[in-house]
Scaffold this active site. Sequence first.
Site, short mmCIF file in Angstrom:
data_model
loop_
_atom_site.label_atom_id
_atom_site.label_comp_id
_atom_site.label_asym_id
_atom_site.label_seq_id
_atom_site.Cartn_x
_atom_site.Cartn_y
_atom_site.Cartn_z
N SER A 106 0.87 -1.21 0.06
CA SER A 106 0.05 0.02 0.16
C SER A 106 0.88 1.35 -0.20
O SER A 106 1.92 1.21 0.52
CB SER A 106 -0.87 -0.03 1.22
OG SER A 106 -1.64 1.21 1.68
N CYS A 108 0.54 3.85 1.82
CA CYS A 108 0.70 4.41 3.27
C CYS A 108 1.91 3.82 3.64
O CYS A 108 2.26 4.40 4.80
CB CYS A 108 -0.72 4.06 3.73
SG CYS A 108 -0.80 2.10 4.46
N TYR A 135 -2.05 -0.07 9.80
CA TYR A 135 -2.05 -0.71 8.69
C TYR A 135 -0.81 -0.81 7.69
O TYR A 135 -0.36 -1.46 7.43
CB TYR A 135 -3.05 0.05 7.96
CG TYR A 135 -3.49 -0.66 6.42
CD1 TYR A 135 -4.10 -1.87 6.34
CD2 TYR A 135 -2.94 -0.17 5.34
CE1 TYR A 135 -4.22 -2.18 5.06
CE2 TYR A 135 -3.31 -0.55 4.10
CZ TYR A 135 -3.94 -1.76 4.18
OH TYR A 135 -4.10 -2.18 2.52
N LYS A 139 1.61 -3.76 6.56
CA LYS A 139 2.24 -3.95 5.12
C LYS A 139 3.62 -3.80 5.03
O LYS A 139 4.25 -4.54 4.10
CB LYS A 139 1.64 -2.72 4.16
CG LYS A 139 0.15 -2.88 4.23
CD LYS A 139 -0.40 -4.22 3.22
CE LYS A 139 -1.83 -4.34 3.01
NZ LYS A 139 -1.87 -5.61 2.38
#
Length: 310
Positions: A106, A108, A135, A139
């Site tokens: 991701s 982010c 999150y 990841k």
Amino acid sequence: MSKQRILLTGSGGMVGRNLLEHPSMFAHDVLTPDSQQLDLRDYTAVLTYLQNHRPDIVIHCAGKVGGIQANMREPVGFLLENLDMGRNIVWASRQAGVKRLINLGSSCMYPRNHNDPLPEELVLKGELEPTNEGYALAKIITARLCDYIMREDPSFQYKTLIPCNLYGRHDKFDPAHSHLIPAIIHKVYQAREKGEKSVEIWGDGTARREFMYAGDLADAMVHAIDQFDSLPSMMNVGLGYDYTINEYYQATAEVMGYAGEFTHNLEKPVGMTRKLVSIERQQSWGWQAKNDLLSGIEKSYQFYVNEYLR
């Protein structure tokens, strides 16, 4: 493209369902266990499944996902569930002898508040955005595990794709769980149907975001299956350009024919001011997205009206 046995995690999510709809996927034998058939949080169950089914390649798309509100509300769940799922599928694949894996990361994962396009080398080079830090950490760790496995034994090729923000068919449109564009589609549609003359935007609307239609990511993933050997070990998948939050609202209003105004709530959080991924590796690899903003929103809106609301 030769036929392969593929284990696809997250087949019921937006990315997984868009991938399964891609015409080229019908050439493969795709295993699509749901969470009842395979709990990715259970390492023993994951290892047993892989040993029994022996896929040629694993594509890991599963995850607990949500927008800024959900991430701020449930940071523990976003960290633990994504960490457990990522660690289990990657390490169990290694233990089961699966030689190829595509892990979905991701954007982010990148440091906050960078105005320039984000190259893959920037992972772990700065402070993360606090609103989705849990999150992002999960990841990053999963991507690093893939990299470490390849370092120890290059016969295992575990590669990570880092898509920009996504939207499209099979998205989540409930404001409590949705990302920006599906939330906008829902808000503008409800305003139009109720005859409301204005729609609220969080912040001043000048923050910039890169959103790619999920069908384009599916196309990139199909290309990755077909051209796996040339796929970089870590690669962004994106558009290479972005829009302001205001422009996403304006484009959605244009698609829907909404003629109301937009107001700004400056007391609400907006996240990072800009998040644009570098697509230099992607361009060198030879792939680019096909849908522009209006066509992507139109397809998403049609799904929302014709399938989601029914």
